[in-house]
Each structure stands twice: as C-alpha cells, then as structure tokens.
Design an enzyme around this catalytic site. Structure first.
Site, PDB file in Angstrom:
ATOM      1  CG  HIS A  98      42.229  39.230  44.107  1.00 14.52           C
ATOM      2  ND1 HIS A  98      43.240  38.337  43.839  1.00 14.52           N
ATOM      3  CD2 HIS A  98      41.568  38.719  45.183  1.00 14.52           C
ATOM      4  CE1 HIS A  98      43.193  37.334  44.689  1.00 14.52           C
ATOM      5  NE2 HIS A  98      42.195  37.552  45.526  1.00 14.52           N
ATOM      6  CD  GLU A 115      38.877  36.682  47.025  1.00 11.26           C
ATOM      7  OE1 GLU A 115      39.025  35.893  46.072  1.00 11.26           O
ATOM      8  OE2 GLU A 115      39.768  36.910  47.849  1.00 11.26           O
ATOM      9  NE  ARG A 193      52.272  34.265  46.596  1.00  3.32           N
ATOM     10  CZ  ARG A 193      52.474  33.494  45.540  1.00  3.32           C
ATOM     11  NH1 ARG A 193      53.519  33.712  44.762  1.00  3.32           N
ATOM     12  NH2 ARG A 193      51.653  32.517  45.250  1.00  3.32           N
TER      13      ARG A 193
END
Length: 220
Positions: A98, A115, A193
């Site tokens: 990310h 996260e 990805r």
C-alpha cells in the site's frame, strides 16, 4: 451520548471462507465471504448505523468532536479516520503493498494505507508474510515477481490467536490461507497487487498484478 452499532458490509472474494457469518451470528446465505467491513467511512462503502439510518460519515458531520474527539475532528474533518474489518482467508491473498500518504497524493488518492492485524482463531497451519527477509534490488524484485519466486524473499510467520502485526505503508505483505483476523487500517482502499499466484477470476482471467508496471510505488 448514544452509542451506535453499524450494519456490516460483507464482501465475497475468490479467496474468502466460511467463518465470518457464523462468527457474527448473521442470518445470511452467502459463500466465500472474505471480508466484513464493520466500521467504514470509505466512499461508496460507508457502514450505516442500525436503527438510525445515517452513514458513519454523516454521524461524524453531525456530531463532530462529540463522536471522534475534538483533536481527531480537527485533523480528519468529516471522514472517520479508521476502517475496521474481519478477514477470513480460505486461500492465500495476493502479495501486495500500500502507498504512503505522500505517494497516494501523487496518484490522486486521498491517503495511503497503514494497517495492523490482530490474529483470531485461525487454522493450525496458518501463516502470513510481513516484510522482506532478503535485501534485494528493484531489478531483483521485478525479476522475482516475473519468475514466481518473490515469496522466497519475504519474511514468513506462523500465527496463533492473539498475535499482532503492524504493517506500515510501503511494506510488502500478504495474509496466508487459514488466517482469520481483525484488520484496523487507515480509511483507504488503495492496494497495489504485486503477485497473485497465477490465480484466475470467475471468468477465467488471470488476476495479474498491474503493479509490475508501477514498481516506483514500492521502495525495498
């Protein structure tokens, strides 16, 4: 002040399992539920308050600092700053990364994504990837993605209930098969990805990474 409960947003995925619906005791007939978004202010994916009808961000706009605290409201405004979800991985998720806030802004996104994962009652063989265990160059990184060896460069962890992992933006990572966990992250759905195990979607098309063409987003 009142407390609020929100309707979860269930997400069916290619890799999703069967743990979320019974865990939450939901009356839903769905298969392959990979994610349940519990608290979300993501655009077009906002959770709705039960019995109230307002979205999470509507509540923030109406209640401001009463709901999130004055300091948080001054910092984030009318958007709730966290996205909280459950994830049930029947198969390995893609290897991904990310962007930071800075890189996300350059890409026209509102923010990046840092996260953390809190592991719940997972399968005995469950594992995940978090960061690199080898020092590789950008050229080696690209080649390892192309020749299906990128996992050899990643730090792998066997997991058990109660484990906690922090994943700052920019760190390569993936949730492995058998993991059942809670994820707390920035309010963002920006994912690049890197590698997806030659997986195909329901139409038989490869879910091939677009990030091969975006290596500048990841800095080993």
């Amino acid at each position: 002040m009142n407390y609020y409960k929100f309707e979860p947003l269930l997400k069916q995925t290619l890799w999703g399992g069967d743990k979320i619906i019974p865990f939450k005791k939901l009356n839903a007939q769905m298969e392959n539920v990979g994610e349940s978004w519990e608290i979300s202010g993501v655009k077009d994916n906002e959770t709705i308050a039960v019995g109230d009808g307002r979205s999470l961000n509507q509540l923030v706009r109406d209640l401001k600092g009463q709901l999130v605290g004055e300091a948080n409201y001054n910092r984030f405004g009318d958007e709730f700053p966290l996205l909280i979800k459950f994830i049930d991985a029947r198969q390995d998720l893609s290897i991904q990364v990310h962007p930071t806030d800075e890189i996300a802004h350059r890409q026209g996104k509102s923010r990046g994504k840092t996260e953390m994962w809190f592991v719940m009652d997972s399968a005995p063989e469950a594992k995940l990837y978090n960061g690199l265990k080898l020092q590789i160059t950008p050229e080696q990184y690209k080649q390892m993605v192309e020749d299906d060896t990128i996992c050899d460069a990643l730090a792998q962890y066997e997991v058990k209930e109660g484990d906690c992992f922090f994943i700052p933006a920019g760190r390569i990572h993936a949730i492995g098969a058998g993991c059942f966990l809670a994820e707390i992250q920035q309010t963002s759905d920006v994912t690049y990805r890197i590698y997806d195990f030659k997986r195909k979607d329901k139409d038989g098309n490869y879910t091939y990474p677009r990030s091969i063409r975006e290596h500048q987003l990841y800095r080993p």
